[in-house]
Every structure is written in C-alpha cells, then in structure tokens.
Design a protein around this motif. Structure first.
Motif, PDB file in Angstrom:
ATOM      1  N   VAL A   1      10.761 -19.380  16.383  1.00 12.91           N
ATOM      2  CA  VAL A   1       9.528 -18.642  16.122  1.00 12.91           C
ATOM      3  C   VAL A   1       9.817 -17.157  16.211  1.00 12.91           C
ATOM      4  O   VAL A   1      10.862 -16.725  16.672  1.00 12.91           O
ATOM      5  CB  VAL A   1       8.418 -18.998  17.143  1.00 12.91           C
ATOM      6  N   LEU A   2       8.847 -16.362  15.801  1.00 15.51           N
ATOM      7  CA  LEU A   2       8.940 -14.922  15.907  1.00 15.51           C
ATOM      8  C   LEU A   2       7.878 -14.426  16.882  1.00 15.51           C
ATOM      9  O   LEU A   2       7.548 -15.164  17.812  1.00 15.51           O
ATOM     10  CB  LEU A   2       8.839 -14.326  14.507  1.00 15.51           C
ATOM     11  N   PRO A   3       7.371 -13.199  16.781  1.00 15.68           N
ATOM     12  CA  PRO A   3       6.481 -12.666  17.799  1.00 15.68           C
ATOM     13  C   PRO A   3       5.430 -13.661  18.269  1.00 15.68           C
ATOM     14  O   PRO A   3       4.768 -14.330  17.487  1.00 15.68           O
ATOM     15  CB  PRO A   3       5.859 -11.458  17.110  1.00 15.68           C
ATOM     16  N   SER A   4       5.295 -13.760  19.613  1.00 16.21           N
ATOM     17  CA  SER A   4       4.580 -14.865  20.213  1.00 16.21           C
ATOM     18  C   SER A   4       3.106 -14.599  20.408  1.00 16.21           C
ATOM     19  O   SER A   4       2.639 -13.476  20.415  1.00 16.21           O
ATOM     20  CB  SER A   4       5.215 -15.183  21.573  1.00 16.21           C
ATOM     21  N   LYS A   5       2.389 -15.681  20.628  1.00 25.29           N
ATOM     22  CA  LYS A   5       1.015 -15.628  21.095  1.00 25.29           C
ATOM     23  C   LYS A   5       1.070 -15.517  22.617  1.00 25.29           C
ATOM     24  O   LYS A   5       2.100 -15.190  23.194  1.00 25.29           O
ATOM     25  CB  LYS A   5       0.294 -16.892  20.680  1.00 25.29           C
TER      26      LYS A   5
ATOM     27  N   LEU B   1      11.499 -26.634  31.292  1.00 29.03           N
ATOM     28  CA  LEU B   1      11.133 -27.984  30.869  1.00 29.03           C
ATOM     29  C   LEU B   1      10.104 -28.605  31.816  1.00 29.03           C
ATOM     30  O   LEU B   1       9.221 -29.356  31.385  1.00 29.03           O
ATOM     31  CB  LEU B   1      12.382 -28.858  30.792  1.00 29.03           C
ATOM     32  N   GLU B   2      10.188 -28.292  33.099  1.00 26.08           N
ATOM     33  CA  GLU B   2       9.196 -28.780  34.067  1.00 26.08           C
ATOM     34  C   GLU B   2       7.817 -28.197  33.757  1.00 26.08           C
ATOM     35  O   GLU B   2       6.802 -28.899  33.829  1.00 26.08           O
ATOM     36  CB  GLU B   2       9.615 -28.421  35.487  1.00 26.08           C
ATOM     37  N   CYS B   3       7.772 -26.922  33.414  1.00 26.24           N
ATOM     38  CA  CYS B   3       6.500 -26.299  33.058  1.00 26.24           C
ATOM     39  C   CYS B   3       5.867 -26.971  31.845  1.00 26.24           C
ATOM     40  O   CYS B   3       4.649 -27.182  31.805  1.00 26.24           O
ATOM     41  CB  CYS B   3       6.711 -24.806  32.790  1.00 26.24           C
ATOM     42  N   VAL B   4       6.690 -27.318  30.864  1.00 24.03           N
ATOM     43  CA  VAL B   4       6.175 -28.029  29.685  1.00 24.03           C
ATOM     44  C   VAL B   4       5.634 -29.393  30.085  1.00 24.03           C
ATOM     45  O   VAL B   4       4.553 -29.811  29.638  1.00 24.03           O
ATOM     46  CB  VAL B   4       7.275 -28.160  28.609  1.00 24.03           C
ATOM     47  N   ARG B   5       6.390 -30.101  30.919  1.00 25.64           N
ATOM     48  CA  ARG B   5       5.929 -31.421  31.373  1.00 25.64           C
ATOM     49  C   ARG B   5       4.595 -31.340  32.113  1.00 25.64           C
ATOM     50  O   ARG B   5       3.813 -32.286  32.078  1.00 25.64           O
ATOM     51  CB  ARG B   5       6.983 -32.067  32.279  1.00 25.64           C
ATOM     52  N   ARG B   6       4.358 -30.210  32.748  1.00 27.63           N
ATOM     53  CA  ARG B   6       3.120 -30.018  33.504  1.00 27.63           C
ATOM     54  C   ARG B   6       1.995 -29.443  32.654  1.00 27.63           C
ATOM     55  O   ARG B   6       0.938 -29.085  33.170  1.00 27.63           O
ATOM     56  CB  ARG B   6       3.382 -29.099  34.691  1.00 27.63           C
ATOM     57  N   GLY B   7       2.251 -29.342  31.356  1.00 24.78           N
ATOM     58  CA  GLY B   7       1.194 -28.937  30.437  1.00 24.78           C
ATOM     59  C   GLY B   7       1.064 -27.454  30.187  1.00 24.78           C
ATOM     60  O   GLY B   7       0.087 -27.013  29.565  1.00 24.78           O
ATOM     61  N   LEU B   8       2.023 -26.646  30.629  1.00 21.66           N
ATOM     62  CA  LEU B   8       1.958 -25.211  30.393  1.00 21.66           C
ATOM     63  C   LEU B   8       2.545 -24.865  29.027  1.00 21.66           C
ATOM     64  O   LEU B   8       3.398 -25.581  28.502  1.00 21.66           O
ATOM     65  CB  LEU B   8       2.717 -24.454  31.479  1.00 21.66           C
ATOM     66  N   THR B   9       2.099 -23.753  28.480  1.00 21.59           N
ATOM     67  CA  THR B   9       2.714 -23.235  27.258  1.00 21.59           C
ATOM     68  C   THR B   9       3.871 -22.334  27.657  1.00 21.59           C
ATOM     69  O   THR B   9       3.744 -21.479  28.546  1.00 21.59           O
ATOM     70  CB  THR B   9       1.705 -22.457  26.409  1.00 21.59           C
ATOM     71  N   VAL B  10       5.015 -22.516  26.993  1.00 22.13           N
ATOM     72  CA  VAL B  10       6.258 -21.875  27.428  1.00 22.13           C
ATOM     73  C   VAL B  10       6.980 -21.248  26.245  1.00 22.13           C
ATOM     74  O   VAL B  10       7.089 -21.849  25.173  1.00 22.13           O
ATOM     75  CB  VAL B  10       7.186 -22.915  28.108  1.00 22.13           C
ATOM     76  N   GLU B  11       7.502 -20.048  26.469  1.00 19.41           N
ATOM     77  CA  GLU B  11       8.376 -19.405  25.487  1.00 19.41           C
ATOM     78  C   GLU B  11       9.706 -19.065  26.155  1.00 19.41           C
ATOM     79  O   GLU B  11       9.739 -18.574  27.289  1.00 19.41           O
ATOM     80  CB  GLU B  11       7.763 -18.123  24.932  1.00 19.41           C
ATOM     81  N   LEU B  12      10.795 -19.354  25.460  1.00 26.18           N
ATOM     82  CA  LEU B  12      12.128 -18.947  25.877  1.00 26.18           C
ATOM     83  C   LEU B  12      12.599 -17.845  24.934  1.00 26.18           C
ATOM     84  O   LEU B  12      12.630 -18.035  23.715  1.00 26.18           O
ATOM     85  CB  LEU B  12      13.102 -20.128  25.822  1.00 26.18           C
ATOM     86  N   VAL B  13      12.954 -16.706  25.498  1.00 22.79           N
ATOM     87  CA  VAL B  13      13.442 -15.577  24.712  1.00 22.79           C
ATOM     88  C   VAL B  13      14.898 -15.325  25.087  1.00 22.79           C
ATOM     89  O   VAL B  13      15.223 -15.108  26.262  1.00 22.79           O
ATOM     90  CB  VAL B  13      12.614 -14.310  24.985  1.00 22.79           C
ATOM     91  N   VAL B  14      15.781 -15.362  24.094  1.00 21.71           N
ATOM     92  CA  VAL B  14      17.210 -15.160  24.320  1.00 21.71           C
ATOM     93  C   VAL B  14      17.668 -13.933  23.542  1.00 21.71           C
ATOM     94  O   VAL B  14      17.407 -13.818  22.340  1.00 21.71           O
ATOM     95  CB  VAL B  14      18.024 -16.395  23.882  1.00 21.71           C
ATOM     96  N   CYS B  15      18.355 -13.030  24.224  1.00 20.12           N
ATOM     97  CA  CYS B  15      18.827 -11.801  23.593  1.00 20.12           C
ATOM     98  C   CYS B  15      20.346 -11.749  23.600  1.00 20.12           C
ATOM     99  O   CYS B  15      21.011 -12.458  24.354  1.00 20.12           O
ATOM    100  CB  CYS B  15      18.281 -10.581  24.338  1.00 20.12           C
ATOM    101  N   GLY B  16      20.884 -10.909  22.734  1.00 21.70           N
ATOM    102  CA  GLY B  16      22.290 -10.572  22.805  1.00 21.70           C
ATOM    103  C   GLY B  16      23.253 -11.540  22.160  1.00 21.70           C
ATOM    104  O   GLY B  16      24.468 -11.360  22.281  1.00 21.70           O
ATOM    105  N   GLY B  17      22.769 -12.554  21.469  1.00 24.51           N
ATOM    106  CA  GLY B  17      23.682 -13.498  20.828  1.00 24.51           C
ATOM    107  C   GLY B  17      22.946 -14.696  20.290  1.00 24.51           C
ATOM    108  O   GLY B  17      21.770 -14.932  20.605  1.00 24.51           O
ATOM    109  N   ALA B  18      23.636 -15.463  19.460  1.00 24.49           N
ATOM    110  CA  ALA B  18      23.039 -16.642  18.851  1.00 24.49           C
ATOM    111  C   ALA B  18      22.830 -17.744  19.886  1.00 24.49           C
ATOM    112  O   ALA B  18      23.581 -17.869  20.852  1.00 24.49           O
ATOM    113  CB  ALA B  18      23.929 -17.160  17.719  1.00 24.49           C
ATOM    114  N   ILE B  19      21.818 -18.537  19.678  1.00 24.61           N
ATOM    115  CA  ILE B  19      21.549 -19.680  20.542  1.00 24.61           C
ATOM    116  C   ILE B  19      22.550 -20.780  20.218  1.00 24.61           C
ATOM    117  O   ILE B  19      22.797 -21.104  19.059  1.00 24.61           O
ATOM    118  CB  ILE B  19      20.114 -20.195  20.318  1.00 24.61           C
ATOM    119  N   SER B  20      23.136 -21.360  21.245  1.00 24.90           N
ATOM    120  CA  SER B  20      24.136 -22.402  21.037  1.00 24.90           C
ATOM    121  C   SER B  20      23.495 -23.690  20.551  1.00 24.90           C
ATOM    122  O   SER B  20      22.292 -23.912  20.696  1.00 24.90           O
ATOM    123  CB  SER B  20      24.890 -22.685  22.341  1.00 24.90           C
TER     124      SER B  20
END
Length: 381
Positions: free
Chosen positions: A20-24, A46-65
């Motif tokens: 995704v791009l700029p988040s809500k 992943l625990e936060c997602v399991r508990r029903g929270l909305t979660v964003e992971l932001v990774v900088c400085g390189g490609a995601i493996s």
C-alpha cells in the motif's frame, strides 16, 4: 536504492514490495528504519491483528524480503516501503512502535500518541549505544529488568522526565521459539557437533580477532561450524566476508549464515555458541539453555560515559553465568569448545540467570506487548 531513481514514490514502493501507499488511520504502526529490524516487532504486529487491531508495517532503507512478504501477505497487515524515514507521509496511529534505536519524531511525520521502543537486543542500553539513543521515545517495552533500570538511569542523566516502561520480553524469541517447535531436527543434522560463532560489531570482535583461523581450527577438531556475523558486516560489505565465502566453498561442514536474509537456523541446533558481547549469546542461552563460550575481546563501547550510569552492562555481567569466559586465544577457545561438546552431560543455563535479562518465557512477548498497548491507549483501542 534512493528515491530519485524512480519517477514517483508510488513506483519506488511498488518496486520495493510495498502493498500500500500513504495510510489511513491505524491503531498501531510498526516502523523499521532498515528491513533487518522487522523481526523484532513481527510477533507483536501479528498479535495485534489477531486481537482485531488495524496495523501498518512501514519498512525503510531497502526492499522487503520474500520472507517478510510471505509472513504478512495473508495476515491483514498493511505493508508500506519507503527509501528513507524522511520520505514517509504523515501517519496517523494510536501508537507507533519500533525496534530501531536512535529515532525521534523529528525524523518523520506522525501524530501518534505514543512512540514506543522495543529493543532489538537483549544487551544493555547504556554502553553499546549512544548516550541519547533512547531519548526520543515516550515508552520502553523492556526485555528484562536490566532495561528498566538503565532506561530510568539514562533519562535521569539526560535530564528528561521519567518515561513509562513495561516488562514485555523479547520479540525475536517469539519467532525463534516457534521455529524450534517446527524444526524436525532440533540438534545437529550430521554426526558432527555444531558450533555457532556469533560475533558482535565493533573493533576487536571475533572476526577482527581471528578471521577464519578459529573456524578452521574447530573444523580440524571434527566439528561443524556456522558463522553468523553481525548484520553490519553485510550492510557495509566488509572485505572479511569474502574469506568466509571461500571457506564455505572449500569445506562441506562450514556455513556462513546471513542475518539479513534469515531469522537464524543454526541457533536452533547448535551444541555450543562462541561469542563476545553479541546479544545472540543471550538469545542462545534463553532459547536453548546451552553453554556459551564468551571470548574476552575488548568490549563494544559507543557511550564513553556509560560507567557514570553506575550499572554493569548485562553483556559483561552475565558471561560466566551462561557458560565460560576465556582469553582471546585460539587454543583457549578451542579447548573450551571441546570440553563442552565432549562432556557426558551438558550443564543447562539456570532459569534464575535467564530471568536476570529476560521477562517471561520464550514466546510470551507478543501478548505482553499487546496488553501494554491496551494500557497505554486505554479506551482508544
């Protein structure tokens, strides 16, 4: 990879594996200043997602493996990738969590109520990091009791108001413990005993001290040897790595393990670990309860004023409790390893010693982190 190579941020994100791009607005955001920092926050995200929270992971400085892509692809985690922290759009979160040290809110735009640090090492906070490395966070998710003491002492020395600290545990151990459960071969996969060499970063570490000589000596002793250098060796493309690559080509029982592309395989089956001041030594002791041979090389010191804190760093204090401490001498290290692997019974690391640097058990961090978030944010979740 830098932004000007692409005609737009969108094209950079797509090329880097961003979903995704700029988040809500998200309940919780997890930010990594480099992809290597992701594994420490993974189980909590992943625990936060399991508990029903909305979660964003932001990774900088390189490609995601590919590993990270597979981990989050079907877990309802919004993953974004940017060339650097300054390129992030303004994010809206209840809390923002990071395992990256040395950050503060001025480096990016966010209206998160809390900016939380989740340490990427079990080592102490006051010797191997700059003195102000943790000044920019509103709260700390402490791995063990030493972190609570050090965080309070550092805040006091820097003249900042006391900050909230929660006894959480260590996120990476959640991942390693799950891997242990899945592993079909928790011990060496061949008849040779396995030695994992996991040095720290900084002058005088094991690679600086011994190069490949220690590996070759242990191989001659009939052992399987795995070297897992600190990620900085790979990030800086250190010339010494070429010697290990060549040794891997020449010897069937030697392996060079890259922490940039693997959460760690050898740690799951090694019979003994040889380290200096790396946090991997503490991970091994906690996960496997197996002995660590700590080599007495010069300590890794970044904060020249660490002694003013008045607390002995855990990576110095614990060495003889989790194994043996030996001089920086090839023969001494080899003899210590041989004594351990040839012993009829392995002396396990005690729970009391592990409790001195780790809260909870292996695999309990993510739930404790979620509970701490609930406490921080109250009725906002």
């Amino acid at each position: 990879m830098i932004l000007r190579k692409f005609t737009s941020l969108k094209k950079w994100a797509m090329a880097s594996g961003s979903s995704v791009l700029p988040s809500k607005r998200f309940d919780v955001g997890f930010i990594c200043s480099h992809p290597v920092d992701e594994v420490w926050v993974r189980s909590t995200a992943l625990e936060c997602v399991r508990r029903g929270l909305t979660v964003e992971l932001v990774v900088c400085g390189g490609a995601i493996s590919d590993c990270v892509k597979r981990t989050y692809s079907d877990k309802r985690v919004s993953v974004s990738c940017y060339p650097e922290l300054s390129a992030l759009p303004k994010g809206s979160y209840g809390a923002l969590i990071t395992a990256s040290s040395g950050l503060d809110r001025s480096m990016f735009r966010s209206n998160a109520k809390y900016f939380v640090h989740m340490p990427h090492s079990l080592c102490s906070l006051h010797m191997i990091y700059p003195e102000d490395a943790f000044k920019g966070y509103d709260a700390l998710f402490a791995c063990g009791p030493h972190h609570e003491r050090e965080f309070a002492a550092l805040s006091k020395k820097l003249g900042v108001d006391p900050k909230e600290c929660f006894p959480i545990g260590y996120g990476k151990l959640d991942i390693l413990a799950a891997s242990m459960v899945r592993a079909k071969e928790p011990v060496s996969v061949n008849k040779r005993k396995c030695v994992l060499i996991a040095p720290s970063w900084g002058g005088g570490n094991l690679i600086d001290s011994f190069g490949t000589d220690l590996c070759e000596l242990l191989l001659d002793d009939g052992l399987e040897v795995v070297v897992r250098p600190h990620p900085m060796f790979f990030m800086e493309e250190r010339a010494e790595l070429k010697d290990f690559v060549q040794l891997q080509k020449n010897h069937p029982f030697f392996k060079l393990e890259n922490p940039m592309s693997s959460d760690g395989e050898a740690i799951l089956r090694a019979d003994v670990l040889v380290g200096d001041y790396s946090g991997v030594s503490l991970e091994f002791a906690a996960l496997r309860r197996m002995p660590v041979v700590s080599v007495n090389v010069p300590p890794k010191v970044v904060n020249r004023h660490w002694e003013e804190i008045g607390i002995e760093p855990i990576e110095l204090k614990i060495r003889e409790s989790i194994g043996v401490l030996v001089d920086s001498d090839l023969t001494a290290v080899s003899e210590a390893v041989s004594s351990i692997v040839s012993a009829p019974k392995i002396e396990r690391t005690s729970q009391a010693d592990i409790s001195s640097f780790l809260y909870g058990g292996t695999g309990s961090c993510s739930l404790e982190a979620f509970n701490a978030l609930s406490s921080l944010l109250g009725g906002e979740l």
